[in-house]
Design an enzyme around this catalytic site. Structure first.
Site, PDB file in Angstrom:
ATOM      1  N   GLU A  99      14.357  -9.467  21.678  1.00 52.70           N
ATOM      2  CA  GLU A  99      14.513 -10.859  21.218  1.00 52.70           C
ATOM      3  C   GLU A  99      13.217 -11.472  20.722  1.00 52.70           C
ATOM      4  O   GLU A  99      13.206 -12.157  19.708  1.00 52.70           O
ATOM      5  CB  GLU A  99      15.064 -11.735  22.354  1.00 52.70           C
ATOM      6  CG  GLU A  99      16.571 -11.715  22.500  1.00 52.70           C
ATOM      7  CD  GLU A  99      17.089 -10.458  23.171  1.00 52.70           C
ATOM      8  OE1 GLU A  99      16.258  -9.637  23.591  1.00 52.70           O
ATOM      9  OE2 GLU A  99      18.319 -10.316  23.293  1.00 52.70           O
ATOM     10  N   HIS A 168      23.550 -14.736  33.660  1.00 52.12           N
ATOM     11  CA  HIS A 168      24.289 -14.767  32.400  1.00 52.12           C
ATOM     12  C   HIS A 168      25.102 -16.042  32.237  1.00 52.12           C
ATOM     13  O   HIS A 168      26.020 -16.073  31.434  1.00 52.12           O
ATOM     14  CB  HIS A 168      25.224 -13.557  32.302  1.00 52.12           C
ATOM     15  CG  HIS A 168      24.497 -12.269  32.077  1.00 52.12           C
ATOM     16  ND1 HIS A 168      23.801 -11.629  33.063  1.00 52.12           N
ATOM     17  CD2 HIS A 168      24.335 -11.521  30.959  1.00 52.12           C
ATOM     18  CE1 HIS A 168      23.254 -10.520  32.579  1.00 52.12           C
ATOM     19  NE2 HIS A 168      23.559 -10.433  31.307  1.00 52.12           N
TER      20      HIS A 168
END
Lengths: 376, 396
Positions: A99, A168
C-alpha cells in the site's frame, strides 16, 4: 498532450473515439436493468459503483484504476468487474500488496495530471499508506500555494463487515474528516454511490470515498436521471431521506438504513423523525443539519465508528455552536462500542449500533425514555 | 571511528584530460569563453562502477560554454546556501533549513544531462535543485523568509519548493516519500507517452525506507522510466551510512534493478550518468544512480555537523574534492578562462545573491486571508475556521 485512444466498447459493439473532455453516453458495463417497463429501475450499490467507474473511465482517458485484485480477479468485492477487459491493463492495474508504494505512485501520477482511482481492499489497509494520503496528497495544494493539485480518489470498503475481527472492522470517517485538504464522502444508496463516485473522480482534490461491504449487495430504486452518464451529486450536501418534525437523526453509510427503520418504529409511537443522510463528512453540511435541528429542536447522531473524537462529536459541537438556543434536549450520540471489534457473533452485535439503540436515543431526546437497564 | 579519508580523496588526484585538436587550437587565441560551443571531451576523474549493466564511457562531451556555466551555476548555488546560513542565524529564516553546499555538482550535472520536460523530485534539501530547474534567487529567499514573493507564496517554506512548469515536483518533508511519488510521475509519463523520465532523489538515510523498495518493485514490474538517485553524502542526519545500512552499496541495493556508482563531486560524471540513465530508463525501466557526494553543513541549521564527523574530514573533502574547485582547475587547465575572469564571476554571483536578498526583504508577508486559500483546488464555498471560529471564519 496525449494521443487519442481508440477503445472498443465491448458491450456496445461499435468502437468509440475518446477525446479528452467529451462525456459519452455509454451503457454501463454491467446490465443494470431488470426490465424496460416504466416501473422504477433497481440497481445494487455494487452495480452503481461499477457503472460509475466505467462511465468516468470512458469519458476521461486520464482516469485509471489501481489496487490489489482490481483487474484479473475482477475486484475483491467485484466492484471493478469487467473493467480490465474493457479498458486494458494500462488503465486497470493490479498492484502487489504494498500500500505505501502503490499509494505513493498514485499520488505522484496525480501530481503529473492523471486521475487515479486507488482502491484499498479495505480502509484498514489505508493505514499503511496514510502518510501519502495526508502529507503527500491532502497538503500539497496548500504547501505549493495552488501549483500542485492532486486529483485522486481513494476508495474501498470502510467500517465493520461481518465477523472479520478487530483489525478488519475500523471506521476511518473521523480520522480522515479531521484533515484539511481532504474531501470525505460516504454513500448510502445506489444513487449516492453513482453520483458521489462520479463527483469524486471529477473533483480536482483528493477524495476519500468510504464504501461499506455490507451495502454492496443491497438494491435501491434509481431514476432515469440517476442512470444518465452525466449524473453527479454535489460534494458537501447532505440529503434529507425522510422529513420529520420531532427529532433530527443524522447518519451516514450503512447506518442510514438503520435510522430509516428506526424512523418507522418511532412513527408508530407518534414520534416524527427527520433522517439526514450526511453523504459528505468533509465538507460537513452544517447548514442542513442546523436547519433541521432548528426545526425539530432535538438531535441524535448515529455512526458505526468509535465514539471518541468521532463524527457525532463534531456534529454535536457544531449544533451547540450554531443553534444552542434551539435545542430542547441534550444531543444524543449513538456510535460503535468503545472497544476493538470482537469476533463472537453476540459480542459483535453489541459492539455496533442496532435499530433499537437509535429508537431508544430518539425517545430519550423526546423525553419519552424508558429507564436505563443498568441504573435500575 | 572516523571516515576513511583516502576513500574520499582517491577520485581526484589528477585530472585526466583528453583535449581535441580543435579546442587546443582555440586555446591559443582564446575567444570569449562563455559563448564558445565548440565540442571538447573531458575524462571523468573517477571511473563509474556498474551493477547489472554496462557503465557509460568516462569520456564526457562538453563545451567551454557548458563548463563555464557549471562554474557559475555552482558558484551561485554555493553563495546562495551560505547566504541562507547567515539569514537563518539572523533569524530571518525560521524552522527548518537544510543546506546543500558541497553537493552542487549533482544538481548542475543532472540539469546538463536532461531537459525541463523530464521531472525531478527530491526531499527537503531542495534549494539548489529548485534553482537548477529554473527557479530564481528571489523566489528562494522570499520563500525562506515566508514572503509573498516566494515560490510557494510563503506558505511552504524551505522544504516545499515546486516548479511544475519545468518539471520540479518538490520539496518533500517526509523522508523517503518522494521516491514512490517520483515513480508515480514516471508512471504518468509512460501512460501519456511523453518519452520523458523522472529522477527521484533521496539520501543515504532514506535509502533504507521500505516504501522505496515497494515503489522500485512496482516500477520494475511495470517498466516505468524512473531513475532513483541516491545522493550519498554518507550521513543520514547524524548517523553514518555504515551505522544505518547493512549494505551501504546503495547502487546495488536495487538487486534486480541495475545501478551505477558515480563521483557526485564531478559535474561531468553526473551529467554523463544522467544522460546514460535517461536513455536506459526509457528503454528498459528503472535504474539506480548512487552519487558519492558530501555536505559541508550539518544536516540542518540546528546541527553543527561535528558531533558525528571530524572537522578534518570536512576540510579534507573541501580541499581535495570540492566540485567548484574541480571545474575551476579544469577551466584554468584548458585555458578556457583566466583566474581573474573566474574571480570576477564569483564577485558578480555574490552581488546577484545580495540583490536578491534585498529584494526578498522588500516582499511582504502573505495577506492574512491567505491562511484559508489553496486548502482545496475547488472549495464549493465551504466554511473554514480560525482558532476562534466565532471570530475568524472564511469560505474556501
Amino acid at each position: 498532450m496525449f494521443s487519442i485512444l481508440k477503445q472498443k466498447v465491448l458491450n456496445g459493439g461499435s468502437p468509440v473515439m475518446i477525446l479528452g473532455q467529451t462525456v459519452q453516453r455509454i451503457r454501463p458495463a454491467v446490465d443494470a436493468y431488470r426490465g424496460y417497463s416504466s416501473a422504477a429501475k433497481e440497481m445494487t450499490v455494487r452495480e452503481a459503483l461499477n457503472s460509475a467507474l466505467d462511465e468516468e473511465m470512458s469519458a476521461d482517458p486520464k482516469v485509471f484504476i489501481m489496487g490489489e485484485e482490481v483487474g484479473e480477479y475482477q475486484g475483491a468485492y467485484k466492484i471493478s468487474k469487467g473493467l480490465l477487459e474493457k479498458y486494458g491493463p494500462e488503465r486497470v492495474l493490479d498492484t502487489p500488496i504494498t500500500e505505501a508504494g502503490f499509494t505513493g505512485i498514485g499520488v505522484g501520477a496525480a501530481y503529473y495530471g492523471l486521475k487515479p482511482v486507488v482502491e484499498f481492499m479495505t480502509f484498514n489497509f489505508s493505514m499503511q499508506a496514510i502518510d501519502h494520503i495526508i502529507n503527500s496528497a491532502a497538503k500539497s495544494n496548500y504547501m505549493s500555494a495552488g501549483r500542485i493539485s492532486v486529483p485522486i480518489v481513494f476508495r474501498g470498503p470502510n467500517g465493520a463487515a461481518a465477523g472479520v475481527g478487530a483489525q478488519h472492522s475500523q471506521c476511518y470517517a473521523g480520522w480522515y474528516a479531521s484533515c484539511p485538504g481532504l474531501k470525505v464522502l460516504t454513500p448510502y444508496s445506489s444513487e449516492d454511490a453513482r453520483g458521489l463516485l462520479k463527483a469524486a473522480i471529477r473533483d480536482p482534490d483528493p477524495v476519500i470515498f468510504l464504501e461499506n461491504e455490507l451495502l454492496y449487495g443491497e438494491s435501491f430504486p434509481v431514476s432515469a436521471e440517476v442512470l444518465d452518464s452525466s449524473f453527479c451529486l454535489p460534494i458537501g450536501k447532505a440529503k434529507i431521506e425522510r422529513e420529520g418534525k420531532d427529532v433530527t437523526i443524522t447518519a451516514f453509510s450503512k447506518m442510514v438504513g438503520l435510522a430509516l427503520k428506526a424512523a418507522e418504529i418511532l412513527a408508530k409511537d407518534g414520534i416524527s423523525a427527520e433522517i439526514i443522510n450526511l453523504r459528505s463528512i468533509r465538507p460537513l453540511d452544517r447548514a442542513t443539519i442546523n436547519a433541521s435541528v432548528r426545526k425539530t429542536n432535538r438531535l441524535v447522531t448515529v455512526e458505526e465508528g468509535f465514539p471518541q473524537h468521532g463524527v457525532g462529536a463534531e456534529i454535536c459541537t457544531s449544533v451547540i455552536e450554531e443553534s444552542f438556543g434551539y435545542l430542547d434536549a441534550p444531543v444524543e450520540r449513538i456510535a460503535g462500542a468503545d472497544v476493538p471489534m470482537p469476533y463472537a457473533a453476540n459480542l459483535e452485535r453489541s459492539a455496533v449500533p442496532q435499530i433499537e439503540d437509535i429508537v431508544r436515543a430518539a425517545k430519550r431526546a423526546c423525553y419519552r425514555a424508558v429507564p436505563m437497564a443498568a441504573a435500575s | 571511528m572516523t571516515m576513511d579519508l583516502s576513500r574520499l580523496t582517491s577520485s581526484s588526484r589528477r585530472l585526466h584530460l583528453l583535449v581535441n585538436p580543435f579546442a587546443a587550437a582555440a586555446a591559443h587565441s582564446r575567444r570569449p569563453i562563455s559563448t564558445d560551443t565548440s565540442p571538447i571531451t573531458v575524462e571523468t576523474s573517477a571511473p563509474f562502477t556498474a551493477h547489472n549493466c554496462d557503465e557509460p564511457s568516462r569520456s564526457v562531451e562538453t563545451t567551454p560554454q557548458e563548463l563555464v556555466s557549471f562554474f557559475r551555476d555552482m558558484a551561485l548555488m554555493r553563495r546562495m546556501e551560505i547566504a541562507a546560513d547567515s539569514l537563518y542565524k539572523g533569524k530571518m529564516i525560521r524552522g527548518f533549513c537544510h543546506l546543500y553546499d558541497g553537493q552542487e555538482a549533482v544538481a548542475v550535472g543532472m540539469e546538463a544531462g536532461i531537459t525541463k520536460k523530464d521531472c525531478i523530485i527530491t526531499a527537503y534539501r531542495d534549494h539548489c535543485t529548485f534553482l537548477g530547474r529554473g527557479g530564481t534567487l528571489l523566489e528562494v529567499f522570499a520563500e525562506l523568509m515566508g514572503r509573498q514573493g516566494g515560490c510557494s507564496k510563503g506558505k511552504g517554506g524551505s522544504m516545499h519548493f515546486y516548479k511544475k512548469e519545468s518539471g520540479f515536483y518538490g520539496g518533500h518533508g517526509i523522508v523517503g516519500a518522494q521516491v514512490p511519488l517520483g515513480c508515480g510521475l514516471a508512471f504518468a509519463q509512460k501512460y501519456l507517452k511523453d518519452e520523458t523520465v523522472t529522477f527521484a532523489l533521496y539520501g543515504d538515510g532514506a535509502a533504507n525506507q521500505g516504501q522505496l523498495f515497494e515503489a522500485l518493485n512496482i516500477s520494475c514490474l511495470w517498466q516505468l522510466p524512473a531513475i532513483l538517485v541516491c545522493e550519498n553524502n554518507h550521513y543520514g542526519m547524524g548517523t553514518a551510512e555504515w551505522r544505518a545500512a547493512k549494505s551501504p552499496a546503495y547502487y546495488k541495493r536495487g538487486d534486480y534493478a541495475p545501478g551505477l556508482k558515480v563521483d557526485g563531486m564531478d559535474a561531468l560524471a553526473v551529467k554523463q550518468a544522467c544522460k546514460f540513465a535517461k536513455e536506459y530508463a526509457l528503454k528498459n525501466g528503472p535504474i539506480i544512480l548512487e552519487m558519492d557526494t558530501y555536505r559541508y553543513h550539518g544536516h540542518s541549521m540546528s546541527d553543527p555537523g561535528s558531533t558525528y564527523r571530524t572537522r578534518d574530514e570536512i576540510t579534507g573533502v573541501r580541499q581535495v574534492r570540492d566540485p567548484i574547485e574541480r571545474i575551476r582547475k579544469l577551466l584554468l587547465g584548458l585555458d578556457l578562462a583566466s583566474e581573474k575572469e573566474l574571480k570576477d564571476m564569483e564577485k558578480e554571483v555574490r552581488k546577484e545573491v545580495d540583490e536578491a536578498i534585498s529584494q526578498a526583504k522588500e516582499s511582504q508577508l502573505p495577506d492574512p486571508s491567505e491562511l484559508f486559500t489553496n486548502v482545496y483546488s475547488k472549495g464549493y464555498g465551504v466554511e473554514a475556521y480560525g482558532p476562534d471560529r466565532k471570530e475568524v471564519r472564511s469560505v474556501l
